[in-house]
Design a protein around this motif. Structure first.
Motif, PDB file in Angstrom:
ATOM      1  N   ALA A   1       1.020  -1.312   0.011  1.00  0.00           N
ATOM      2  CA  ALA A   1       0.035   0.107  -0.223  1.00  0.00           C
ATOM      3  C   ALA A   1       0.904   1.116   0.021  1.00  0.00           C
ATOM      4  O   ALA A   1       0.559   2.139  -0.784  1.00  0.00           O
ATOM      5  N   ALA A   2       2.162   1.223   0.848  1.00  0.00           N
ATOM      6  CA  ALA A   2       2.834   2.369   0.800  1.00  0.00           C
ATOM      7  C   ALA A   2       3.395   2.710  -0.812  1.00  0.00           C
ATOM      8  O   ALA A   2       3.398   3.856  -1.096  1.00  0.00           O
ATOM      9  N   THR A   3       3.602   1.723  -1.390  1.00  0.00           N
ATOM     10  CA  THR A   3       4.327   1.705  -2.720  1.00  0.00           C
ATOM     11  C   THR A   3       3.024   2.308  -3.574  1.00  0.00           C
ATOM     12  O   THR A   3       3.093   3.209  -4.646  1.00  0.00           O
ATOM     13  N   ALA A   4       1.876   1.664  -3.533  1.00  0.00           N
ATOM     14  CA  ALA A   4       0.564   1.903  -4.409  1.00  0.00           C
ATOM     15  C   ALA A   4       0.353   3.269  -4.369  1.00  0.00           C
ATOM     16  O   ALA A   4      -0.229   4.000  -4.920  1.00  0.00           O
ATOM     17  N   ASP A   5       0.297   3.979  -3.078  1.00  0.00           N
ATOM     18  CA  ASP A   5       0.108   5.168  -2.825  1.00  0.00           C
ATOM     19  C   ASP A   5       0.519   6.156  -3.698  1.00  0.00           C
ATOM     20  O   ASP A   5       0.231   7.407  -3.889  1.00  0.00           O
ATOM     21  N   LYS A   6       1.910   5.863  -4.106  1.00  0.00           N
ATOM     22  CA  LYS A   6       2.745   6.533  -4.840  1.00  0.00           C
ATOM     23  C   LYS A   6       2.346   6.745  -6.268  1.00  0.00           C
ATOM     24  O   LYS A   6       2.796   8.021  -6.913  1.00  0.00           O
TER      25      LYS A   6
ATOM     26  N   ARG B   1      -3.833 -25.164  -6.750  1.00  0.00           N
ATOM     27  CA  ARG B   1      -4.875 -26.004  -6.999  1.00  0.00           C
ATOM     28  C   ARG B   1      -6.342 -25.230  -6.771  1.00  0.00           C
ATOM     29  O   ARG B   1      -7.386 -25.927  -6.590  1.00  0.00           O
ATOM     30  N   GLU B   2      -6.278 -24.174  -6.646  1.00  0.00           N
ATOM     31  CA  GLU B   2      -7.694 -23.099  -6.535  1.00  0.00           C
ATOM     32  C   GLU B   2      -7.865 -22.125  -7.457  1.00  0.00           C
ATOM     33  O   GLU B   2      -8.969 -22.223  -8.016  1.00  0.00           O
ATOM     34  N   GLY B   3      -6.969 -21.426  -7.894  1.00  0.00           N
ATOM     35  CA  GLY B   3      -7.219 -20.441  -8.807  1.00  0.00           C
ATOM     36  C   GLY B   3      -6.713 -19.124  -8.526  1.00  0.00           C
ATOM     37  O   GLY B   3      -5.920 -18.955  -7.631  1.00  0.00           O
ATOM     38  N   TRP B   4      -7.219 -18.057  -9.087  1.00  0.00           N
ATOM     39  CA  TRP B   4      -6.569 -16.608  -8.634  1.00  0.00           C
ATOM     40  C   TRP B   4      -7.277 -16.033  -7.833  1.00  0.00           C
ATOM     41  O   TRP B   4      -8.591 -16.111  -7.998  1.00  0.00           O
ATOM     42  N   ARG B   5      -6.684 -14.921  -7.279  1.00  0.00           N
ATOM     43  CA  ARG B   5      -7.509 -13.863  -6.474  1.00  0.00           C
ATOM     44  C   ARG B   5      -6.866 -12.644  -6.902  1.00  0.00           C
ATOM     45  O   ARG B   5      -5.801 -12.402  -6.846  1.00  0.00           O
ATOM     46  N   PHE B   6      -7.643 -11.779  -7.404  1.00  0.00           N
ATOM     47  CA  PHE B   6      -7.210 -10.142  -7.726  1.00  0.00           C
ATOM     48  C   PHE B   6      -7.846  -9.344  -6.939  1.00  0.00           C
ATOM     49  O   PHE B   6      -8.852  -9.070  -6.431  1.00  0.00           O
ATOM     50  N   TYR B   7      -6.591  -8.461  -6.265  1.00  0.00           N
ATOM     51  CA  TYR B   7      -6.956  -7.489  -5.642  1.00  0.00           C
ATOM     52  C   TYR B   7      -6.506  -6.179  -6.206  1.00  0.00           C
ATOM     53  O   TYR B   7      -5.600  -5.891  -7.119  1.00  0.00           O
ATOM     54  N   GLU B   8      -7.282  -5.061  -5.975  1.00  0.00           N
ATOM     55  CA  GLU B   8      -7.090  -3.516  -6.396  1.00  0.00           C
ATOM     56  C   GLU B   8      -6.828  -2.857  -5.199  1.00  0.00           C
ATOM     57  O   GLU B   8      -7.362  -3.182  -3.806  1.00  0.00           O
ATOM     58  N   PHE B   9      -5.967  -1.907  -5.466  1.00  0.00           N
ATOM     59  CA  PHE B   9      -5.637  -0.823  -4.349  1.00  0.00           C
ATOM     60  C   PHE B   9      -6.807   0.147  -4.216  1.00  0.00           C
ATOM     61  O   PHE B   9      -7.048   0.691  -5.147  1.00  0.00           O
ATOM     62  N   VAL B  10      -7.465   0.184  -3.020  1.00  0.00           N
ATOM     63  CA  VAL B  10      -8.566   1.141  -2.673  1.00  0.00           C
ATOM     64  C   VAL B  10      -7.954   2.477  -2.191  1.00  0.00           C
ATOM     65  O   VAL B  10      -8.540   3.422  -2.618  1.00  0.00           O
TER      66      VAL B  10
ATOM     67  N   GLY C   1      -4.941   2.619   2.728  1.00  0.00           N
ATOM     68  CA  GLY C   1      -3.949   1.527   2.512  1.00  0.00           C
ATOM     69  C   GLY C   1      -4.687   0.218   2.258  1.00  0.00           C
ATOM     70  O   GLY C   1      -4.078  -0.801   2.663  1.00  0.00           O
ATOM     71  N   GLU C   2      -5.810   0.197   1.958  1.00  0.00           N
ATOM     72  CA  GLU C   2      -6.660  -1.063   1.725  1.00  0.00           C
ATOM     73  C   GLU C   2      -6.402  -1.780   0.386  1.00  0.00           C
ATOM     74  O   GLU C   2      -6.573  -1.030  -0.599  1.00  0.00           O
ATOM     75  N   TRP C   3      -6.657  -2.897   0.445  1.00  0.00           N
ATOM     76  CA  TRP C   3      -6.734  -3.936  -0.752  1.00  0.00           C
ATOM     77  C   TRP C   3      -8.201  -4.397  -0.812  1.00  0.00           C
ATOM     78  O   TRP C   3      -8.510  -5.089   0.162  1.00  0.00           O
ATOM     79  N   HIS C   4      -8.621  -4.466  -1.906  1.00  0.00           N
ATOM     80  CA  HIS C   4     -10.220  -5.140  -2.039  1.00  0.00           C
ATOM     81  C   HIS C   4     -10.010  -6.393  -3.038  1.00  0.00           C
ATOM     82  O   HIS C   4      -9.535  -6.142  -4.312  1.00  0.00           O
ATOM     83  N   CYS C   5     -10.445  -7.444  -2.851  1.00  0.00           N
ATOM     84  CA  CYS C   5     -10.380  -8.548  -3.699  1.00  0.00           C
ATOM     85  C   CYS C   5     -11.864  -8.416  -4.559  1.00  0.00           C
ATOM     86  O   CYS C   5     -12.710  -8.580  -3.890  1.00  0.00           O
ATOM     87  N   TYR C   6     -11.442  -8.085  -5.880  1.00  0.00           N
ATOM     88  CA  TYR C   6     -12.524  -8.079  -6.812  1.00  0.00           C
ATOM     89  C   TYR C   6     -12.753  -9.346  -7.658  1.00  0.00           C
ATOM     90  O   TYR C   6     -13.907  -9.070  -8.202  1.00  0.00           O
ATOM     91  N   LEU C   7     -12.230 -10.245  -7.466  1.00  0.00           N
ATOM     92  CA  LEU C   7     -12.454 -11.429  -8.385  1.00  0.00           C
ATOM     93  C   LEU C   7     -11.501 -12.693  -7.638  1.00  0.00           C
ATOM     94  O   LEU C   7     -10.393 -12.551  -7.396  1.00  0.00           O
ATOM     95  N   GLU C   8     -12.394 -13.621  -7.275  1.00  0.00           N
ATOM     96  CA  GLU C   8     -11.822 -14.668  -6.598  1.00  0.00           C
ATOM     97  C   GLU C   8     -12.222 -15.949  -7.585  1.00  0.00           C
ATOM     98  O   GLU C   8     -13.442 -16.203  -7.601  1.00  0.00           O
ATOM     99  N   MET C   9     -11.349 -16.746  -8.076  1.00  0.00           N
ATOM    100  CA  MET C   9     -11.651 -17.868  -8.754  1.00  0.00           C
ATOM    101  C   MET C   9     -11.692 -19.109  -7.781  1.00  0.00           C
ATOM    102  O   MET C   9     -10.762 -19.176  -6.986  1.00  0.00           O
ATOM    103  N   ASP C  10     -12.478 -19.924  -8.112  1.00  0.00           N
ATOM    104  CA  ASP C  10     -12.497 -21.479  -7.372  1.00  0.00           C
ATOM    105  C   ASP C  10     -11.970 -22.640  -8.453  1.00  0.00           C
ATOM    106  O   ASP C  10     -12.399 -23.790  -8.363  1.00  0.00           O
TER     107      ASP C  10
END
Length: 140
Positions: free
Chosen positions: A76-81, A96-105, A109-118
């Motif tokens: 978050a400290a880097t993404a804030d720049k 064995r599960e898939g992807w989790r995609f996070y975007e910097f909110v 300094g929060e990250w939000h998981c906007y897509l989680e694959m099973d």
């Protein structure tokens, strides 16, 4: 991880897969897998970047299996720049599960998981990512 595959090889494979997913949506010519030893990533954050109108520029850090709270704060400290024209993201490839995609909110300094694959199915992941970024509606 296969018996002969090192952690670095696994990370490289996950970065290539992330670049391929982005390439299927943004177009291969609009995606670059950043070389860790080049000067194209002065902040040490970007593994893959994608840029194409009308979508924001995506700076993607690829992780394997985990994105713990301590690392989220560090990133978050880097993404804030980055300015508002950039969408910093962390994509986590879980074995064995898939992807989790996070975007910097950005608050605070929060990250939000906007897509989680099973599923580890590549085509399903590409389609789910297209839907998540509004590909069919012109972008987000």
């Amino acid at each position: 991880m296969s018996s002969g595959e090192s952690t670095n090889e696994k990370g490289e494979r996950n970065e290539r897969e992330a670049a391929n997913i982005l390439g299927r949506v943004y177009g291969k010519g609009n995606v670059d897998k950043v070389d860790a030893y080049s000067n194209t990533d002065p902040l040490g954050f970007i593994d893959v970047l994608a840029a194409k109108d009308p979508w924001p520029v995506r700076f993607v850090q690829v992780k394997t299996n985990r994105f713990p709270p301590k690392q989220q704060l560090e990133y978050a400290a880097t993404a804030d720049k980055f300015d508002e024209s950039v969408c910093p993201e962390v994509w986590v490839r879980v074995d064995r599960e898939g992807w989790r995609f996070y975007e910097f909110v950005g608050e605070p300094g929060e990250w939000h998981c906007y897509l989680e694959m099973d599923t580890c199915d590549y085509e399903a992941t590409v389609e789910a990512f297209r839907e998540a970024v509004g590909f069919y509606g012109g972008g987000t």
